[in-house]
Motif scaffolding. Structure first.
Motif, mmCIF file in Angstrom:
data_model
loop_
_atom_site.group_PDB
_atom_site.id
_atom_site.type_symbol
_atom_site.label_atom_id
_atom_site.label_comp_id
_atom_site.label_asym_id
_atom_site.label_seq_id
_atom_site.Cartn_x
_atom_site.Cartn_y
_atom_site.Cartn_z
ATOM 1 N N GLN A 41 38.692 38.396 28.334
ATOM 2 C CA GLN A 41 38.573 37.134 29.051
ATOM 3 C C GLN A 41 39.894 36.790 29.760
ATOM 4 O O GLN A 41 39.894 36.362 30.914
ATOM 5 C CB GLN A 41 38.177 36.014 28.095
ATOM 6 N N PHE A 42 40.996 37.001 29.086
ATOM 7 C CA PHE A 42 42.305 36.722 29.672
ATOM 8 C C PHE A 42 42.540 37.603 30.904
ATOM 9 O O PHE A 42 42.982 37.127 31.951
ATOM 10 C CB PHE A 42 43.412 36.945 28.638
ATOM 11 N N ILE A 43 42.237 38.874 30.793
ATOM 12 C CA ILE A 43 42.422 39.795 31.920
ATOM 13 C C ILE A 43 41.530 39.391 33.089
ATOM 14 O O ILE A 43 41.964 39.378 34.248
ATOM 15 C CB ILE A 43 42.162 41.259 31.486
ATOM 16 N N MET A 44 40.280 39.035 32.805
ATOM 17 C CA MET A 44 39.357 38.631 33.860
ATOM 18 C C MET A 44 39.857 37.354 34.551
ATOM 19 O O MET A 44 39.800 37.234 35.775
ATOM 20 C CB MET A 44 37.956 38.410 33.290
ATOM 21 N N LEU A 45 40.367 36.404 33.771
ATOM 22 C CA LEU A 45 40.892 35.163 34.343
ATOM 23 C C LEU A 45 42.081 35.450 35.261
ATOM 24 O O LEU A 45 42.152 34.956 36.388
ATOM 25 C CB LEU A 45 41.301 34.187 33.236
ATOM 26 N N MET A 46 42.999 36.270 34.785
ATOM 27 C CA MET A 46 44.166 36.602 35.605
ATOM 28 C C MET A 46 43.756 37.375 36.861
ATOM 29 O O MET A 46 44.297 37.156 37.942
ATOM 30 C CB MET A 46 45.181 37.406 34.787
ATOM 31 N N ALA A 47 42.772 38.233 36.727
ATOM 32 C CA ALA A 47 42.300 39.012 37.881
ATOM 33 C C ALA A 47 41.626 38.103 38.910
ATOM 34 O O ALA A 47 41.831 38.267 40.122
ATOM 35 C CB ALA A 47 41.339 40.100 37.412
ATOM 36 N N ALA A 48 40.848 37.130 38.448
ATOM 37 C CA ALA A 48 40.192 36.195 39.366
ATOM 38 C C ALA A 48 41.232 35.350 40.088
ATOM 39 O O ALA A 48 41.169 35.169 41.312
ATOM 40 C CB ALA A 48 39.214 35.304 38.594
ATOM 41 N N ARG A 49 42.205 34.835 39.340
ATOM 42 C CA ARG A 49 43.272 34.031 39.950
ATOM 43 C C ARG A 49 44.070 34.860 40.952
ATOM 44 O O ARG A 49 44.422 34.377 42.025
ATOM 45 C CB ARG A 49 44.215 33.502 38.874
ATOM 46 N N ASN A 50 44.374 36.086 40.590
ATOM 47 C CA ASN A 50 45.153 36.957 41.461
ATOM 48 C C ASN A 50 44.405 37.231 42.771
ATOM 49 O O ASN A 50 44.985 37.178 43.844
ATOM 50 C CB ASN A 50 45.491 38.263 40.751
ATOM 51 N N ALA A 51 43.120 37.535 42.666
ATOM 52 C CA ALA A 51 42.333 37.814 43.866
ATOM 53 C C ALA A 51 42.293 36.583 44.781
ATOM 54 O O ALA A 51 42.418 36.713 46.001
ATOM 55 C CB ALA A 51 40.917 38.241 43.484
ATOM 56 N N ALA A 52 42.162 35.399 44.189
ATOM 57 C CA ALA A 52 42.142 34.174 44.999
ATOM 58 C C ALA A 52 43.477 33.977 45.705
ATOM 59 O O ALA A 52 43.519 33.663 46.893
ATOM 60 C CB ALA A 52 41.814 32.966 44.125
ATOM 61 N N LYS A 53 44.570 34.187 44.995
ATOM 62 C CA LYS A 53 45.902 34.024 45.597
ATOM 63 C C LYS A 53 46.143 35.071 46.687
ATOM 64 O O LYS A 53 46.843 34.812 47.659
ATOM 65 C CB LYS A 53 46.982 34.120 44.528
ATOM 66 N N ALA A 54 45.565 36.253 46.513
ATOM 67 C CA ALA A 54 45.698 37.321 47.511
ATOM 68 C C ALA A 54 44.706 37.135 48.664
ATOM 69 O O ALA A 54 44.624 37.978 49.553
ATOM 70 C CB ALA A 54 45.490 38.684 46.852
ATOM 71 N N GLU A 55 43.952 36.028 48.608
ATOM 72 C CA GLU A 55 42.951 35.692 49.614
ATOM 73 C C GLU A 55 41.821 36.722 49.699
ATOM 74 O O GLU A 55 41.205 36.910 50.743
ATOM 75 C CB GLU A 55 43.593 35.435 50.979
ATOM 76 N N LYS A 56 41.552 37.359 48.583
ATOM 77 C CA LYS A 56 40.397 38.259 48.465
ATOM 78 C C LYS A 56 39.300 37.438 47.785
ATOM 79 O O LYS A 56 38.990 37.623 46.602
ATOM 80 C CB LYS A 56 40.763 39.494 47.648
ATOM 81 N N TYR A 57 38.749 36.503 48.560
ATOM 82 C CA TYR A 57 37.892 35.473 47.985
ATOM 83 C C TYR A 57 36.595 36.005 47.390
ATOM 84 O O TYR A 57 36.164 35.537 46.348
ATOM 85 C CB TYR A 57 37.628 34.378 49.015
ATOM 86 N N GLN A 58 35.958 36.970 48.041
ATOM 87 C CA GLN A 58 34.710 37.485 47.480
ATOM 88 C C GLN A 58 34.975 38.176 46.146
ATOM 89 O O GLN A 58 34.195 38.039 45.209
ATOM 90 C CB GLN A 58 33.986 38.429 48.447
ATOM 91 N N ARG A 78 36.022 26.867 35.253
ATOM 92 C CA ARG A 78 34.928 26.427 36.113
ATOM 93 C C ARG A 78 35.455 25.626 37.294
ATOM 94 O O ARG A 78 34.986 25.771 38.426
ATOM 95 C CB ARG A 78 33.950 25.580 35.318
ATOM 96 N N SER A 79 36.435 24.787 37.029
ATOM 97 C CA SER A 79 37.029 23.975 38.077
ATOM 98 C C SER A 79 37.746 24.866 39.099
ATOM 99 O O SER A 79 37.609 24.684 40.314
ATOM 100 C CB SER A 79 37.992 22.970 37.450
ATOM 101 N N GLU A 80 38.493 25.856 38.627
ATOM 102 C CA GLU A 80 39.152 26.807 39.529
ATOM 103 C C GLU A 80 38.109 27.514 40.396
ATOM 104 O O GLU A 80 38.309 27.695 41.600
ATOM 105 C CB GLU A 80 39.916 27.868 38.735
ATOM 106 N N PHE A 81 37.016 27.913 39.781
ATOM 107 C CA PHE A 81 35.938 28.588 40.492
ATOM 108 C C PHE A 81 35.387 27.671 41.588
ATOM 109 O O PHE A 81 35.166 28.095 42.729
ATOM 110 C CB PHE A 81 34.843 28.991 39.497
#
Length: 173
Positions: A41-58, A78-81
């Motif tokens: 879960q931690f890795i998935m959260l960091m990966a989702a945040r990283n992709a958003a910051k890298a503007e890889k939104y999909q 959920r709020s970040e999403f």
């Protein structure tokens, strides 16, 4: 401390417990499974945040979708999403995430701010007023929110109500 902060702190505690379990070598199957789930879960959260910051939104959206299905996902996720969905113009989907947060924590300021953006996009002035009123109640020292509420009231012709907030902003009350 608000509910979101408590949940985030609890999540961090469980991540710490998972790391300790792995480091200490406790080998019970349930402890190892819990540690693995928390690590995943931690890795998935960091990966989702990283992709958003890298503007890889999909990519971020795909990761957040998986993450919110995981057991124990906290409201901040959920709020970040919701914010990522809003960023790419998926306002309804973003609003759904904020609404899910608000069902559990009606005073969640981050989700309320997301809801505010959504009602503005929908040009729903009544809902904008309601959300701004709640936000000002929860964050009375936030001058920006109070100014937005005063402007919304003024634009709706509610001058007497707007006057109360303007007086506070000008230090008259």
């Amino acid at each position: 401390m608000n509910n979101t902060a408590n949940r985030f702190r609890n999540f961090n505690v469980w991540v710490g417990v998972g790391v300790l379990v792995m480091v200490m070598g406790v080998t019970s199957d349930s402890n190892m499974a819990m540690a693995k789930d928390l690590d995943e879960q931690f890795i998935m959260l960091m990966a989702a945040r990283n992709a958003a910051k890298a503007e890889k939104y999909q990519t971020a959206i795909d990761r957040y979708k998986k993450l919110v299905k995981m057991p124990g996902t906290h409201l901040k996720t959920r709020s970040e999403f919701g914010w990522v969905l809003m960023k790419v113009g998926k306002y309804r989907a973003g609003q759904q995430q904020f609404e899910m947060v608000l069902k559990t924590d009606p005073n969640n300021v981050n989700a309320l701010r997301g809801r505010l953006e959504g009602v503005r996009k929908a040009k729903d002035r009544k809902a904008e007023y309601e959300v701004l009123t709640k936000l000002v109640h929860l964050s009375p020292k936030d001058r920006g929110l109070r100014k937005q509420l005063a402007l919304a009231l003024h634009n709706q012709g509610k001058y007497e109500e707007a006057e109360k907030h303007l007086a506070i902003l000008m230090g008259e009350k």
